[in-house]
Write a protein that holds these residues in place. Sequence first.
Motif, mmCIF file in Angstrom:
data_model
loop_
_atom_site.group_PDB
_atom_site.id
_atom_site.type_symbol
_atom_site.label_atom_id
_atom_site.label_comp_id
_atom_site.label_asym_id
_atom_site.label_seq_id
_atom_site.Cartn_x
_atom_site.Cartn_y
_atom_site.Cartn_z
ATOM 1 N N ILE A 1 -4.297 -2.391 0.817
ATOM 2 C CA ILE A 1 -4.709 -3.244 1.460
ATOM 3 C C ILE A 1 -4.336 -3.532 3.090
ATOM 4 O O ILE A 1 -5.169 -4.463 3.870
ATOM 5 C CB ILE A 1 -3.305 -4.353 0.765
ATOM 6 N N ASP B 1 -1.284 -13.688 3.504
ATOM 7 C CA ASP B 1 -1.828 -13.490 2.318
ATOM 8 C C ASP B 1 -2.383 -12.036 1.020
ATOM 9 O O ASP B 1 -1.975 -11.924 0.693
ATOM 10 C CB ASP B 1 -3.402 -13.911 2.472
ATOM 11 N N GLN B 2 -1.765 -10.490 2.705
ATOM 12 C CA GLN B 2 -1.728 -9.583 2.080
ATOM 13 C C GLN B 2 -0.433 -9.298 1.732
ATOM 14 O O GLN B 2 -0.648 -8.679 0.939
ATOM 15 C CB GLN B 2 -2.315 -8.789 3.381
ATOM 16 N N GLU C 1 -0.976 -9.831 -1.781
ATOM 17 C CA GLU C 1 -2.076 -9.000 -2.956
ATOM 18 C C GLU C 1 -0.809 -7.236 -3.621
ATOM 19 O O GLU C 1 -1.550 -7.196 -4.129
ATOM 20 C CB GLU C 1 -2.832 -7.865 -1.938
ATOM 21 N N SER D 1 0.620 -6.419 -5.585
ATOM 22 C CA SER D 1 1.195 -6.642 -7.056
ATOM 23 C C SER D 1 2.300 -6.133 -7.524
ATOM 24 O O SER D 1 3.538 -5.840 -8.112
ATOM 25 C CB SER D 1 0.280 -6.942 -8.145
#
Length: 701
Positions: free
Chosen positions: A541, A551-552, A555, A557
């Motif tokens: 990422i 936003d990164q 990501e 998760s």
Amino acid sequence: MEKFVGSPTHWLFGHALEIQQTGSLDKVVSWAHQFPYAHQLWFGQFIGFLNIYEPDYAKAVYSRGDPKAPDVYDFFIQWIGKGLLVLDGPKWFQHRKLLTPGFHYDVLKPYVALFAESTCNMLDKWEEKSRKDKSFDIFSDVGHMALDSLMICTFGRGDTSLGHGDSSYCLAVSDLTRLMQQRLETFQYHGDFIYWLTPHGCRFLRACQVAHDHTEQVIRERKAALQDKKVWEKIQKQRHRDFLDILLDAQFIQDDNMEKLEEIIEKYPHAFPLWIGPFQAFFYICDPDYAKTFLNRTDPKSQYVQKFLSPLIGKGLVSLDGPKWFQHRRLLTPAFHFNILKAYIEVMAHSVKTMLDKWEKICSTQDTTMEVYKHINLMSLDIIMKCAFSKETNCQTNSTRDPYEKAIFEVSRIVFHRLYSFLHHSDIIFKLSPQGHRFQKLNQVLYQYTDMIIQDRKKSLQTGGKQDNTQKRKYQDFLDIVLSAKDENGGSFSDADVHSEVSTFLLAGHDPVAASISWVLYCLAQNPEHQERCREEVRGILGDGSSITWDQLGEMSYTTMCIKETFRLIPAVPSISRDLSKPLTFPDGCTLPAGITVVLSIWGLHHNPAVWKNPKVFDPLRFSKENSDQRHPYAYLPFSAGSRNCIGQQFAMIELKVTIALILLHFRMTPDPTRPLTFSNHFILKPKNGMYLHLKKLPEC
């Protein structure tokens, strides 16, 4: 009283002389035949009682909630203190409710063998005495047997371990019982002033001292013995636990023995009482349904939060209740909007990279063991000072520690120790103690530091410096938002409110977050397969990590699942508490009266084997979407729940993600087996003696 007849009274002594001459029981039987329902009873001319003998009379009296008679029960206070026998009203109900589980049949079952053993010892003595073919007094033997049984159940020591001190204790108890009966029957002794001047009163006080000294000695010895883990394990394997072992459970909470807490929770998976000293009890809950019922009420924060934290942080969100809390919460909510938080990512990353530069110099290219918690603590302080005040402290690189920094580290330790030292619950005693003096000095340092920054900012805003400062910073700090916050009526925070909320933000945004980051690193070091998977995700990422965006972070998760599993396994805030403003009924029908302090043990809930399968295992997949959807919504509460959940949880999660991601890009961590980790539970669960990890610098991507 005049409606009830009675036997004639002496002009001075009332009925006292008759009782002394005839014997109280014989006289009572005589009066019961003469007055089958009730009659007057006088000790002197001013202390009168109504003696009742009839079942319907008894039913009418005992169906009420009248207080105990002070002319009788107050005599016990010098000996036994204000326990269940003496108490009345809500305090009695609270004690009775909390003590009832101590007499559950599962607790009493193991005592049967102890009673039988004490009885057999007495029978052995009788067998020896009976050989002489003479009558003998059995009362003293039965009394000794009963006391022997009671001492085993209370202290774990009975006839076989009676030393000189224990023999003195037995004699003292015998004396106290006799002297108490004598005082009740002698009306001249009912006045404390006269009684303490008499030979009998002096003897009563001496016997009390012997009994108290013996009890305190046994408690001290048991506390010392329980410091030895082998001794503790031996006690756990006993067929029974004596009353003193149960009372000392609170000592293990104070001593950060989280394993002990887990053992209690395994035995009592819903709730249990915990005593701090002889008079103060907390009701601990660790069940999701109990937690849901508890958190969906509006009970005020525990008086101990108010009492112990208010001098430090004032009346901010942590300590407020009711409409005032609601007003503050509404005014502060915009400060944690994602548009505000986005701007903090760059600030956080800069502070983390400062820490990583230090680590690189220490580690170079070789494997190095380092105490990482102190570095993380300073890094977190650096971040919170920038986000709160836009203040560049250089605390990570300065060799001399800032006075504010020193004060903030020490003050939480003092507050925690005050909570679990019931003598220090008194403001007077605490303020006169060395810790109380130290607390006052530290609190003054913190207040002056914060106040100076607030006043400087207000002056700057008044001179029109707001726009220039904000443009230079590219973000609004917390102080900007608090000073400009207004409700729908144009109301804003007072100077005291501003100070309280800024102090609260500093305290809540520093210590818990630093501890949480440390625990995530510890768990990843202990579980290298999960560490490597997180590292691969972050590399995919962020690349080399030169920049990080909102936003990164969204990501990441698997890294997020590892953070959440760490929150479950080691919650930085292990408990929250409330004082019940009205009775509480749990889903299973169990009830608590108003006035009880209820503690939601987040640690207990997260380690409850009735809620979590293999709770001690680090398993991030518990937080996959499918597993999370199947879980009770109140089984996982690192940030509490309901209307009073943590307002800063998104701020904390962003700081954790930024920090963990950048560390994983630059270093591989493994545990140091020579430095076992212990917990320090100073309101915040953090490493007691630091956190030592092996760090290996990774090659640049």
